[in-house]
Motif scaffolding. Structure first.
Motif: not given
Length: 116
Positions: A1, A77, A79-81, A86-87, A90, A102
């Motif tokens: 990010m 951390t 934005g990390i599931c 996983e990312e 956005r 996610t």
């Protein structure tokens, strides 16, 4: 990010936190045991108190989610599931800045395929 995106998300989260704190402060805390004589009025009063209590609980949970997201920004951390690692896309974070998962992993949780 990238730093600009994280800064924007942080501002969104801070604004949401202010809104929720204000809403919780405005939530009536009147738990008076004033006796209502009419059974219908008593039922309506009870239902209203339950509704307000549920709404306050939802606000408190969302406030915790917002606080958790601010911590994730601080510790790197965001934005990390939290389930899959996983990312988080956005666009999902733009729509739900406090998202922990996610969309695919959230769906698995809702279906009972995995636990939180």
């Amino acid at each position: 990010m990238d730093a600009d995106f994280l800064s924007q998300q942080r501002e969104k989260l801070l604004q949401k936190r202010r809104e929720l704190q204000l809403a919780l402060n405005l939530t009536p805390h009147d738990e008076s045991s004033e006796e209502v004589k009419d059974p219908l009025d008593a039922a309506v009063t009870y239902a209203n108190r339950e509704l307000v209590a549920r709404q306050a609980d939802q606000y408190r949970q969302l406030l915790q989610d917002v606080e958790d997201a601010l911590e994730r920004i601080a510790d790197g951390t965001y934005g990390i599931c939290q389930g899959s690692g996983e990312e988080i896309p956005r666009k999902r974070l733009e729509a739900i800045p406090w998202a922990r998962y996610t969309a695919a992993y959230q769906e698995k949780i809702e279906r009972g395929l995995v636990s939180e």
